[in-house]
Scaffold this motif. Structure first.
Motif, PDB file in Angstrom:
ATOM      1  N   ARG A  24      19.453  36.534  -8.628  1.00 23.66           N
ATOM      2  CA  ARG A  24      19.231  35.193  -8.054  1.00 23.66           C
ATOM      3  C   ARG A  24      18.462  35.243  -6.732  1.00 23.66           C
ATOM      4  NH1 ARG A  24      25.061  34.177  -8.113  1.00 23.66           N
ATOM      5  NH2 ARG A  24      24.670  33.377  -6.043  1.00 23.66           N
ATOM      6  N   MET A  25      18.180  36.438  -6.230  1.00 21.76           N
ATOM      7  CA  MET A  25      17.458  36.570  -4.968  1.00 21.76           C
ATOM      8  C   MET A  25      16.054  35.985  -5.121  1.00 21.76           C
ATOM      9  SD  MET A  25      16.925  39.957  -2.639  1.00 21.76           S
ATOM     10  CE  MET A  25      15.730  40.677  -3.713  1.00 21.76           C
ATOM     11  N   ASP A  26      15.652  35.197  -4.128  1.00 20.91           N
ATOM     12  CA  ASP A  26      14.370  34.497  -4.152  1.00 20.91           C
ATOM     13  C   ASP A  26      13.528  34.988  -2.973  1.00 20.91           C
ATOM     14  OD1 ASP A  26      12.254  32.707  -4.111  1.00 20.91           O
ATOM     15  OD2 ASP A  26      13.507  30.925  -4.067  1.00 20.91           O
ATOM     16  N   PRO A  27      12.323  35.516  -3.236  1.00 18.98           N
ATOM     17  CA  PRO A  27      11.509  36.041  -2.129  1.00 18.98           C
ATOM     18  C   PRO A  27      11.049  34.990  -1.134  1.00 18.98           C
ATOM     19  CG  PRO A  27      10.307  36.156  -4.206  1.00 18.98           C
ATOM     20  CD  PRO A  27      11.696  35.694  -4.531  1.00 18.98           C
ATOM     21  N   ILE A  28      11.188  33.713  -1.476  1.00 21.36           N
ATOM     22  CA  ILE A  28      10.810  32.672  -0.517  1.00 21.36           C
ATOM     23  C   ILE A  28      11.984  31.754  -0.186  1.00 21.36           C
ATOM     24  CG2 ILE A  28       8.355  32.686  -1.074  1.00 21.36           C
ATOM     25  CD1 ILE A  28       8.882  30.192  -2.816  1.00 21.36           C
ATOM     26  N   GLY A  29      13.155  32.094  -0.656  1.00 26.62           N
ATOM     27  CA  GLY A  29      14.343  31.276  -0.411  1.00 26.62           C
ATOM     28  C   GLY A  29      15.445  32.077   0.244  1.00 26.62           C
ATOM     29  N   GLU A  30      16.671  31.639  -0.008  1.00 24.60           N
ATOM     30  CA  GLU A  30      17.822  32.274   0.610  1.00 24.60           C
ATOM     31  C   GLU A  30      18.938  32.428  -0.423  1.00 24.60           C
ATOM     32  OE1 GLU A  30      19.428  31.389   4.799  1.00 24.60           O
ATOM     33  OE2 GLU A  30      20.691  30.184   3.483  1.00 24.60           O
ATOM     34  N   LEU A  31      19.594  33.570  -0.396  1.00 27.28           N
ATOM     35  CA  LEU A  31      20.758  33.818  -1.233  1.00 27.28           C
ATOM     36  C   LEU A  31      21.918  34.158  -0.315  1.00 27.28           C
ATOM     37  CD1 LEU A  31      22.237  34.359  -3.939  1.00 27.28           C
ATOM     38  CD2 LEU A  31      21.379  36.721  -3.783  1.00 27.28           C
ATOM     39  N   LEU A  32      22.967  33.377  -0.389  1.00 32.74           N
ATOM     40  CA  LEU A  32      24.157  33.574   0.430  1.00 32.74           C
ATOM     41  C   LEU A  32      25.193  34.354  -0.373  1.00 32.74           C
ATOM     42  CD1 LEU A  32      26.130  32.891   2.782  1.00 32.74           C
ATOM     43  CD2 LEU A  32      26.613  30.771   1.563  1.00 32.74           C
ATOM     44  N   VAL A  33      25.738  35.423   0.245  1.00 33.12           N
ATOM     45  CA  VAL A  33      26.795  36.212  -0.374  1.00 33.12           C
ATOM     46  C   VAL A  33      27.989  36.199   0.576  1.00 33.12           C
ATOM     47  CG1 VAL A  33      27.474  38.456  -1.280  1.00 33.12           C
ATOM     48  CG2 VAL A  33      25.102  37.691  -1.519  1.00 33.12           C
ATOM     49  N   PRO A  34      29.005  35.392   0.258  1.00 36.65           N
ATOM     50  CA  PRO A  34      30.196  35.367   1.110  1.00 36.65           C
ATOM     51  C   PRO A  34      31.045  36.610   0.895  1.00 36.65           C
ATOM     52  CG  PRO A  34      30.487  33.901  -0.764  1.00 36.65           C
ATOM     53  CD  PRO A  34      29.091  34.453  -0.854  1.00 36.65           C
ATOM     54  N   ARG A  49      36.655  38.568   6.139  1.00 33.80           N
ATOM     55  CA  ARG A  49      36.526  37.155   5.765  1.00 33.80           C
ATOM     56  C   ARG A  49      35.686  36.316   6.733  1.00 33.80           C
ATOM     57  NH1 ARG A  49      37.320  36.952   0.657  1.00 33.80           N
ATOM     58  NH2 ARG A  49      39.247  37.888   0.004  1.00 33.80           N
ATOM     59  N   ASP A  50      35.439  36.809   7.923  1.00 36.42           N
ATOM     60  CA  ASP A  50      34.646  35.999   8.852  1.00 36.42           C
ATOM     61  C   ASP A  50      33.184  36.441   8.880  1.00 36.42           C
ATOM     62  OD1 ASP A  50      34.966  38.392  10.209  1.00 36.42           O
ATOM     63  OD2 ASP A  50      35.261  37.454  12.157  1.00 36.42           O
ATOM     64  N   MET A  51      32.735  37.098   7.792  1.00 32.64           N
ATOM     65  CA  MET A  51      31.357  37.562   7.698  1.00 32.64           C
ATOM     66  C   MET A  51      30.741  37.077   6.388  1.00 32.64           C
ATOM     67  SD  MET A  51      31.113  39.364  10.505  1.00 32.64           S
ATOM     68  CE  MET A  51      29.904  40.661  10.551  1.00 32.64           C
ATOM     69  N   GLU A  52      29.413  37.002   6.374  1.00 31.84           N
ATOM     70  CA  GLU A  52      28.678  36.732   5.147  1.00 31.84           C
ATOM     71  C   GLU A  52      27.303  37.367   5.258  1.00 31.84           C
ATOM     72  OE1 GLU A  52      28.628  32.423   5.050  1.00 31.84           O
ATOM     73  OE2 GLU A  52      26.592  32.380   5.832  1.00 31.84           O
ATOM     74  N   ILE A  53      26.708  37.629   4.114  1.00 34.06           N
ATOM     75  CA  ILE A  53      25.360  38.204   4.067  1.00 34.06           C
ATOM     76  C   ILE A  53      24.426  37.178   3.460  1.00 34.06           C
ATOM     77  CG2 ILE A  53      23.923  39.914   2.884  1.00 34.06           C
ATOM     78  CD1 ILE A  53      26.057  41.921   3.219  1.00 34.06           C
ATOM     79  N   ARG A  54      23.255  37.105   4.037  1.00 36.65           N
ATOM     80  CA  ARG A  54      22.217  36.242   3.473  1.00 36.65           C
ATOM     81  C   ARG A  54      20.968  37.079   3.239  1.00 36.65           C
ATOM     82  NH1 ARG A  54      22.599  30.999   7.428  1.00 36.65           N
ATOM     83  NH2 ARG A  54      24.864  30.757   7.259  1.00 36.65           N
ATOM     84  N   PHE A  55      20.402  36.913   2.055  1.00 35.01           N
ATOM     85  CA  PHE A  55      19.115  37.496   1.737  1.00 35.01           C
ATOM     86  C   PHE A  55      18.092  36.396   2.019  1.00 35.01           C
ATOM     87  CE2 PHE A  55      22.207  39.886  -0.556  1.00 35.01           C
ATOM     88  CZ  PHE A  55      21.708  41.174  -0.647  1.00 35.01           C
ATOM     89  N   GLU A  56      17.291  36.591   3.047  1.00 37.03           N
ATOM     90  CA  GLU A  56      16.388  35.544   3.524  1.00 37.03           C
ATOM     91  C   GLU A  56      14.932  35.932   3.261  1.00 37.03           C
ATOM     92  OE1 GLU A  56      17.492  35.070   7.642  1.00 37.03           O
ATOM     93  OE2 GLU A  56      19.387  34.088   7.100  1.00 37.03           O
ATOM     94  N   GLY A  57      14.282  35.174   2.363  1.00 37.54           N
ATOM     95  CA  GLY A  57      12.893  35.416   2.049  1.00 37.54           C
ATOM     96  C   GLY A  57      11.963  34.787   3.078  1.00 37.54           C
ATOM     97  N   ASP A  58      10.694  35.073   2.896  1.00 36.75           N
ATOM     98  CA  ASP A  58       9.671  34.561   3.828  1.00 36.75           C
ATOM     99  C   ASP A  58       9.634  33.051   3.855  1.00 36.75           C
ATOM    100  OD1 ASP A  58       8.893  37.128   4.402  1.00 36.75           O
ATOM    101  OD2 ASP A  58       7.278  37.137   2.952  1.00 36.75           O
TER     102      ASP A  58
END
Length: 112
Positions: free
Chosen positions: A53-63, A103-112
């Motif tokens: 689901r990772m998008d090179p121009i969008g954002e993917l949130l992983v809690p 639990r107080d962290m999350e990762i985001r894959f942030e595209g251009d």
């Protein structure tokens, strides 16, 4: 510039704060598109539904709740890594994901 992976600390609403806020804790840049290349190699095989689901121009949130799945999918990326820089990038991403289990962290894959 590729997809940057950003570890965020989640600050919940509370006194003096009306809503939840997010503070970057660490950034894993990817100026050479290493992560995108690895994901393209495994995409669609059914083993990496989260990373697919990772998008090179969008954002993917992983809690934090999905970190176990992310760690399993990172093992798939390590299997297809062909070069030292690719393997190094996967290892750095693995370390970042392990920090996100709190639990107080999350990762985001942030595209251009």
């Amino acid at each position: 510039m590729g997809v940057e992976v950003v570890l965020y600390r989640v600050l919940g609403a509370g006194p003096g704060r009306r809503r939840t806020s997010y503070v970057p804790a660490e950034v894993l840049p990817d100026p050479d598109d290493v992560l995108l290349d690895l994901v393209r190699r495994v995409r669609g095989g059914g083993r990496t539904p989260l990373l697919d689901r990772m998008d090179p121009i969008g954002e993917l949130l992983v809690p934090a709740e999905q970190v176990a799945q992310l760690l399993a999918e990172l093992r798939c990326l390590a299997e297809v890594a062909r070069t030292t820089p690719e393997l190094t990038h996967v290892r750095r991403l693995d370390r970042l994901a392990r920090r996100c289990r709190d639990r107080d962290m999350e990762i985001r894959f942030e595209g251009d």
